[in-house]
Design an enzyme around this catalytic site. Structure first.
Site, mmCIF file in Angstrom:
data_model
loop_
_atom_site.group_PDB
_atom_site.id
_atom_site.type_symbol
_atom_site.label_atom_id
_atom_site.label_comp_id
_atom_site.label_asym_id
_atom_site.label_seq_id
_atom_site.Cartn_x
_atom_site.Cartn_y
_atom_site.Cartn_z
ATOM 1 N N HIS A 115 -12.384 2.551 -3.299
ATOM 2 C CA HIS A 115 -11.539 3.101 -2.235
ATOM 3 C C HIS A 115 -10.101 3.209 -2.728
ATOM 4 O O HIS A 115 -9.504 2.226 -3.180
ATOM 5 C CB HIS A 115 -11.581 2.211 -0.989
ATOM 6 C CG HIS A 115 -10.693 2.698 0.107
ATOM 7 N ND1 HIS A 115 -10.919 3.875 0.787
ATOM 8 C CD2 HIS A 115 -9.547 2.174 0.626
ATOM 9 C CE1 HIS A 115 -9.969 4.056 1.683
ATOM 10 N NE2 HIS A 115 -9.122 3.041 1.604
ATOM 11 N N LYS A 151 -1.105 5.102 0.897
ATOM 12 C CA LYS A 151 -1.618 5.662 -0.363
ATOM 13 C C LYS A 151 -1.593 7.199 -0.346
ATOM 14 O O LYS A 151 -1.120 7.832 -1.293
ATOM 15 C CB LYS A 151 -3.039 5.156 -0.616
ATOM 16 C CG LYS A 151 -3.167 3.657 -0.762
ATOM 17 C CD LYS A 151 -4.575 3.231 -1.102
ATOM 18 C CE LYS A 151 -5.554 3.512 0.022
ATOM 19 N NZ LYS A 151 -5.291 2.693 1.219
ATOM 20 N N ASP A 174 -9.557 8.975 -1.178
ATOM 21 C CA ASP A 174 -10.420 8.108 -0.380
ATOM 22 C C ASP A 174 -11.546 7.455 -1.171
ATOM 23 O O ASP A 174 -11.704 6.237 -1.124
ATOM 24 C CB ASP A 174 -11.003 8.869 0.815
ATOM 25 C CG ASP A 174 -11.708 7.929 1.781
ATOM 26 O OD1 ASP A 174 -11.082 6.937 2.192
ATOM 27 O OD2 ASP A 174 -12.880 8.180 2.105
ATOM 28 N N ARG A 227 10.102 -11.878 -12.778
ATOM 29 C CA ARG A 227 11.234 -10.950 -12.853
ATOM 30 C C ARG A 227 11.230 -10.141 -14.150
ATOM 31 O O ARG A 227 11.843 -9.079 -14.213
ATOM 32 C CB ARG A 227 12.550 -11.736 -12.733
ATOM 33 C CG ARG A 227 12.711 -12.494 -11.424
ATOM 34 C CD ARG A 227 13.013 -11.542 -10.282
ATOM 35 N NE ARG A 227 14.295 -10.888 -10.451
ATOM 36 C CZ ARG A 227 15.467 -11.390 -10.087
ATOM 37 N NH1 ARG A 227 15.508 -12.593 -9.512
ATOM 38 N NH2 ARG A 227 16.575 -10.713 -10.257
#
Length: 320
Positions: free
Chosen positions: A141, A162, A180, A248
């Site tokens: 998906h 998305k 999808d 970081r």
């Protein structure tokens, strides 16, 4: 049955000039052997009785080799060829099998096929076809899109954005493969290729707008049929505590395993005001540099280490 001899002949027979030299089997004949030792066999190759192929190909070189064998060696080779239970034996270069080969094929119920093509041309075409037709497959998906030449899979929870991000990337000149439910296949030990199911091709669902036809809106250049998967971007709405846990220097870089292949994955925080399209482009460029052997985090650490060593005073000279 997609992985059967009959379906392979149906799909490639016209292009490869294949014809049945024996009656077509009434029962589907699998290309992948059912026995454990057959599962390890190569799918197709020139005649090989030591490491037999599932599709044994006999061309002019193999025909000449068989002709040089003595009576006993020839009989043993023919018997070994068919006792290994190949899915079929294919004769190229318009070669007609000898009566004893036909008899042994009939005895073992092994199909024989013929082609006017040369052996290497036929092997190369069939190997490419079988690699894709029989590859391991799965559906994930997400939205699969090409960004700067790299295949990028956007994943995340439903309604995280998305499709909206994919639409933004398309307007910036990138191309979509599937929305999808992209389908992925392992076509090589370390290579995953993604495609779009036929029923979903060209379409993108954007909440509030509904179903969009990307080809109709943006033209042929906005659509791509397939692409190798190079990077996964996981869109996550993170709170301050979760953001503080991200390194970081290296960011949210990890890996996602698809069909046994580890694909680099970047966790990208989603928050109001962040231009995700620019960040995705930057992530792709950053990954390109990593592939070439350059890592900005390592370079930064090395530069700081050099600066610290240069600022440090020399130790006092030892007294005699």
């Amino acid at each position: 049955m997609l992985d059967s001899l009959q379906s392979t002949v149906d799909q490639t027979g016209h292009q490869l000039k294949l014809r049945w030299l024996t009656p077509e089997p009434e029962i589907e004949r699998p290309l992948r052997g059912e026995e454990p030792e057959q599962a390890q066999q190569s799918l197709i190759g020139s005649l090989n009785c030591i490491h037999p192929n599932r599709l044994q190909v006999i061309g002019h070189p193999e025909q000449l080799y068989l002709a040089t064998l003595g009576t006993t060696a020839y009989a043993e080779t023919v018997k070994k060829l068919f006792s290994d239970r190949p899915a079929a034996v294919i004769f190229t270069d318009d070669i007609e099998p000898s009566p004893d080969l036909r008899d042994e094929a009939t005895r073992t119920q092994t199909p024989l096929l013929g082609s006017t093509l040369g052996d290497q041309e036929l092997i190369n075409h069939l190997r490419y076809f079988l690699t894709h037709a029989l590859a391991e497959r799965t559906t994930v998906h997400g939205v699969f899109i090409e960004v700067l030449g790299m295949g990028v899979l956007l994943v995340g929870d439903p309604a995280v954005g998305k499709s909206e991000l994919a639409l933004d990337l398309i307007t910036r000149g990138h191309r979509i493969i599937a929305d999808d439910a992209p389908r992925f296949a392992r076509i090589a030990p370390e290579t995953i290729e993604g495609t779009c199911p036929e029923t979903l091709r060209d379409f993108l669902e954007v909440r509030g707008l509904g179903i969009l036809n990307i080809r109709a809106m943006f033209g042929e250049g906005a659509i791509l049929r397939n692409k190798t998967l190079n990077l996964v971007i996981d869109l996550q709405p993170l709170d301050q505590r979760q953001l503080a846990c991200i390194d970081r220097l290296t960011g949210g870089l990890s890996a996602m395993t698809i069909l046994g292949v580890a694909i680099p994955k970047i966790v990208m925080p989603v928050a109001p005001g962040r231009n995700l399209a620019i960040l995705v482009e930057a992530a792709v460029r950053h990954q390109m540099l990593r592939i070439r052997g350059y890592d900005a985090g390592v370079d930064f650490i090395d530069r700081q280490a050099r600066a610290i060593s240069q600022d440090r005073p020399d130790p006092p000279a030892a007294k005699p």
